[in-house]
Scaffold this motif. Structure first.
Motif, short mmCIF file in Angstrom:
data_model
loop_
_atom_site.label_atom_id
_atom_site.label_comp_id
_atom_site.label_asym_id
_atom_site.label_seq_id
_atom_site.Cartn_x
_atom_site.Cartn_y
_atom_site.Cartn_z
N THR A 127 5.65 19.23 -5.26
CA THR A 127 4.37 18.75 -4.72
C THR A 127 3.22 18.96 -5.71
O THR A 127 3.04 20.04 -6.27
CB THR A 127 4.03 19.40 -3.36
OG1 THR A 127 2.73 18.94 -2.97
CG2 THR A 127 4.01 20.91 -3.41
N ASP A 171 9.30 9.55 4.66
CA ASP A 171 8.01 9.78 5.31
C ASP A 171 7.71 11.28 5.44
O ASP A 171 7.71 11.84 6.53
CB ASP A 171 8.03 9.11 6.69
CG ASP A 171 6.66 9.08 7.32
OD1 ASP A 171 5.69 9.42 6.62
OD2 ASP A 171 6.56 8.73 8.51
N TYR A 172 7.49 11.91 4.32
CA TYR A 172 7.04 13.30 4.31
C TYR A 172 6.38 13.58 2.97
O TYR A 172 6.25 12.68 2.15
CB TYR A 172 8.18 14.27 4.64
CG TYR A 172 9.09 14.64 3.49
CD1 TYR A 172 9.90 13.69 2.88
CD2 TYR A 172 9.13 15.94 3.00
CE1 TYR A 172 10.72 14.04 1.83
CE2 TYR A 172 9.96 16.29 1.95
CZ TYR A 172 10.75 15.33 1.36
OH TYR A 172 11.56 15.68 0.32
N ALA A 173 5.95 14.82 2.77
CA ALA A 173 5.10 15.16 1.63
C ALA A 173 5.58 14.58 0.30
O ALA A 173 4.82 13.89 -0.39
CB ALA A 173 4.99 16.68 1.54
N HIS A 176 5.31 10.74 0.14
CA HIS A 176 3.92 10.27 0.05
C HIS A 176 3.36 10.54 -1.35
O HIS A 176 2.70 9.68 -1.93
CB HIS A 176 3.06 10.98 1.10
CG HIS A 176 3.37 10.55 2.49
ND1 HIS A 176 2.82 9.44 3.06
CD2 HIS A 176 4.20 11.07 3.42
CE1 HIS A 176 3.28 9.30 4.29
NE2 HIS A 176 4.13 10.28 4.54
N ASP A 177 3.61 11.75 -1.86
CA ASP A 177 3.08 12.11 -3.18
C ASP A 177 3.71 11.25 -4.28
O ASP A 177 3.02 10.84 -5.23
CB ASP A 177 3.34 13.60 -3.47
CG ASP A 177 2.45 14.50 -2.63
OD1 ASP A 177 1.51 13.99 -2.01
OD2 ASP A 177 2.71 15.73 -2.59
N LEU A 203 12.42 11.33 7.25
CA LEU A 203 13.26 12.34 6.60
C LEU A 203 14.53 12.53 7.42
O LEU A 203 14.47 12.55 8.65
CB LEU A 203 12.48 13.65 6.51
CG LEU A 203 13.11 14.81 5.76
CD1 LEU A 203 13.20 14.50 4.28
CD2 LEU A 203 12.31 16.08 5.96
#
Lengths: 391, 313
Positions: A127, A171-173, A176-177, A203
């Motif tokens: 992340t 569809d999670y961190a 998206h990043d 996910l």
């Protein structure tokens, strides 16, 4: 009489000091998931971590002290990881925390490191937040991050002369990043190319049929995806009968070029996939990699080896180098040494940026092809894309 | 279950309180951290027991209210920079309000249907926390919660937790030893007969649900402050299962049983994880032992031993 007493006291004091010196050890804390779903990545990383600690001791220790590994299972749960990290600091007295697989675990451990003023080296979590808005004095990362990965994917898209792109991210961190990283990369390398379709399967999704038909109907010539591990395996198995990989080129992030995925998929690994990996057992970027591979191969009992151990080894080596340079275990001095620290690794030299605390960790990229004598699809030709956000 | 506390109980409570006050004097940060976490989980388990032990319903979704309290406190303290007292009170109020709505639907059902609906609502809370990334941090969690400087010190936060948990336990004690609790027990034992004597059984169960949810929210708010973070896993069904096992382990037919269960399970997990990675197996064995041999939990076991000892002597 007084003289004899003084000599006795000096001898006793010296013996006590020597004894204390021997009793004290450098405790290297390890945090990976070694049970549950994350264990397929965490257990090999644990092996790498132990190899790193063993290296330190074979080299004569650090500051004359032996290193020991203190290990905890994060269970891929950030609250568990945070509690374990605190316990390792307050009970076991670890000098450093190394590891963290998922972004959430990485951020949770980083927060503990900030509170307790202990160095944390993130070896896998990608992340971007860790080295941007959530950065602090004691957190450093030796893994890559989503902006580097996204930029590399945009560079591949440029090579493939992509005109329109479909992007599929979990569809999670991380998803998206990475999507944001790809957009930034495209703005640098292919400003005229448009993302015509953005898809966000959840996910742990297993059914991708609806996404596959959407991609095939969108008219894109390249797909970018961060479907790591089993997500890509399921997607590919379902997309192959539709002929998706024959019509559209697929740029796959999330280490889909690694041994784990290629060996798991075997004959089912599709055509036209450009993928990445931190390390490849069949590619030796330097002499040290050959030795590293032989050692790891002997430990695992297989010629083909996974890429996770090298990430853990790099984390431990980075800390050891910083302690040597600082000449102290004081976290502030070690943190100071880590800023700008350079080391050699089995996958090439690595340097930590003194401002962002991010290591210049690039990845190996290339098309996954069938090759004579190879047990499964391999990357060929292999290109190392360095971690530079080039214009 | 609603008997007033006897003399031995009062002495035990005072000893426990004195021990809690003296723990920081030992000088171990680890001990302080562990005790803080045990206190929070004890409050969480005690709150669940209002539903299970007193109203006789099994909730599989209690983690939802823990998470609502935690996220509300995290957001108000950090995003909106509210003062602690206002943030804590707001967390309690928000949790109470949401629990009231959920309870309205859940208390229309009983038995397995009640349990399944609590699970469904908790997964809804989990999904919102997971998807609403801009507010909750999604899968990354809400990390870096700002707390007042005075509570940034480990010992200060410990005493703050002791104060909040002891006060909350006292309030729960009063509730669980009131006429309301006696009505709840009547509903638990025989809802039809309780209805005939004029007890509004659904309203009683609604109140029990709201009380339980509210205190779970307070526990969640403390948890978020302790870890300076709140994570979606805290709303997941596995968290609900953990607190359910804590309650069963300690004994759901005793007021303090769930707190004892929380402490025991928490310490067992910590100790087991130090020696082996097979905690899930150990947990499974604990569950089998409780269900087959200790239906009244550890408190029930102690009572049985005491009764046996008294008879023999």
């Amino acid at each position: 009489m007084r003289h004899r007493l003084l000599v006795s006291l000096v001898i006793a004091g010296t013996l006590l000091a020597i004894n204390n010196l021997h009793a004290e050890e450098i405790k290297i804390g390890m945090l990976y998931p070694i049970t549950g779903g994350g264990a397929i990545y965490g257990s090999p990383a644990q092996i790498g971590h132990r190899m790193g600690v063993e290296e330190i001791n074979l080299d004569g220790g650090l500051l004359g002290l032996q290193a020991i590994s203190v290990e905890r299972d994060t269970k891929l749960n950030p609250a568990t990881a945070a509690a374990a990290a605190k316990e390792m600091i307050t009970k076991d007295g670890v000098h450093v925390l190394i590891g963290g697989l998922s972004s959430s675990v990485g951020l949770a451990v980083s927060e503990v490191a900030r509170q307790e003023k202990v160095i944390y080296i993130a070896t896998i979590a990608k992340t971007i937040q860790m080295t941007t808005n959530k950065r602090h004095n004691y957190v450093f990362r030796t893994a890559s991050h989503t902006d580097f990965e996204g930029d590399a994917m945009a560079q591949i898209a440029e090579k493939l002369n992509a005109k329109s792109i479909c992007d599929i991210q979990l569809d999670y961190a991380y998803g998206h990043d990475l999507a944001a990283g790809i957009e930034k990369g495209l703005a640098r390398h292919l400003p005229d190319t448009k993302i015509v379709l953005s898809l966000r399967p959840k996910l742990r999704a297993t059914d991708y049929n609806v996404f596959i038909t959407q991609i095939m109907g969108a008219g894109c010539d390249v797909v970018t995806g961060g479907l790591w591990g089993p997500h890509f395996v399921d997607f590919a198995k379902q997309a192959t009968p539709f002929g998706l990989f024959q019509q559209i080129k697929f740029i796959a992030g999330g280490e889909i070029g690694s041994h784990e995925i290629a060996s798991t998929m075997g004959r089912d690994y599709p055509d036209n996939v450009w993928a990445n990996s931190y390390e490849l057992w069949y590619h030796h970027p330097n002499e040290e990699h050959k030795k590293f591979h032989s050692k790891l191969s002997a430990q695992l009992g297989t010629h083909e080896t996974t890429m996770w151990p090298v990430l853990a080894v790099i984390g431990v080596r980075m800390y050891a180098a910083a302690v040597k340079q600082a000449g102290s275990l004081d976290p502030d001095l070690v943190a100071e040494a880590l800023r700008g620290m350079s080391i050699d690794t089995p996958v090439g030299p690595r340097t930590i940026d003194p401002t962002t605390h991010q290591t210049d960790t690039g990845q190996f990229w290339g098309p996954m092809v069938k090759k004579e004598g190879a047990p499964y699809r391999v990357m060929d030709p292999i290109t190392y894309i360095p971690a530079l956000l080039s214009e | 279950m609603t008997d007033p506390i006897d003399r031995a109980g009062i002495i035990l409570c005072l000893i426990s309180l004195a021990t809690l006050i003296l723990i920081p004097a030992v000088g171990s940060n680890y001990l302080v951290d562990v005790t803080t976490e045990i206190l929070i989980y004890s409050l969480f388990a005690l709150s669940l027991n209002v539903i299970i032990g007193y109203s006789g319903n099994v909730s599989f979704g209690h983690a939802a209210y823990f998470a609502i309290g935690g996220y509300t406190n995290a957001i108000l303290l950090t995003t909106y920079a509210w003062p602690l007292v206002a943030s804590l009170l707001a967390s309690i109020t928000v949790t109470m309000f949401i629990t009231g709505i959920v309870a309205y639907f859940c208390t229309r059902l009983t038995d397995i249907y009640f349990a399944m609906l609590t699970l469904a609502f908790s997964m809804l809370v989990w999904a919102i926390a997971f998807k609403w990334r801009s507010v909750t941090g999604g899968d990354d969690g809400f990390v870096g919660i700002t707390i007042p400087e005075i509570l940034d010190q480990r010992i200060n936060f410990y005493y703050f937790t002791v104060l909040v948990v002891v006060f909350s336990t006292w309030i729960l004690w009063l509730i669980c030893h009131s006429a309301f609790a006696r009505s709840l027990l009547a509903v638990r034992e025989n809802p039809t007969r309780a209805g005939f004597v004029g007890i509004n059984t659904r309203l009683m169960r609604w109140w029990a649900f709201v009380v339980a949810g509210t205190f779970a929210g307070l526990a969640g708010a403390l948890f978020a402050m302790l870890h300076r973070g709140m994570y979606v896993e805290s709303a997941f069904w596995t968290q609900s299962a953990t607190v359910l096992i804590m309650t069963l382990l300690g004994g759901m037919f005793s007021f303090f049983g769930p707190a004892i269960g929380a402490a025991t399970l928490f310490l067992l997990e910590r100790i087991t994880n130090e020696y082996t990675e097979y905690w899930p197996t150990v947990l499974g064995l604990i569950l089998i032992v409780i269900l087959l041999f200790l239906p009244d939990g550890l408190v029930g076991l102690v009572t049985k031993i005491r009764n046996y000892w008294t008879r023999e002597h």
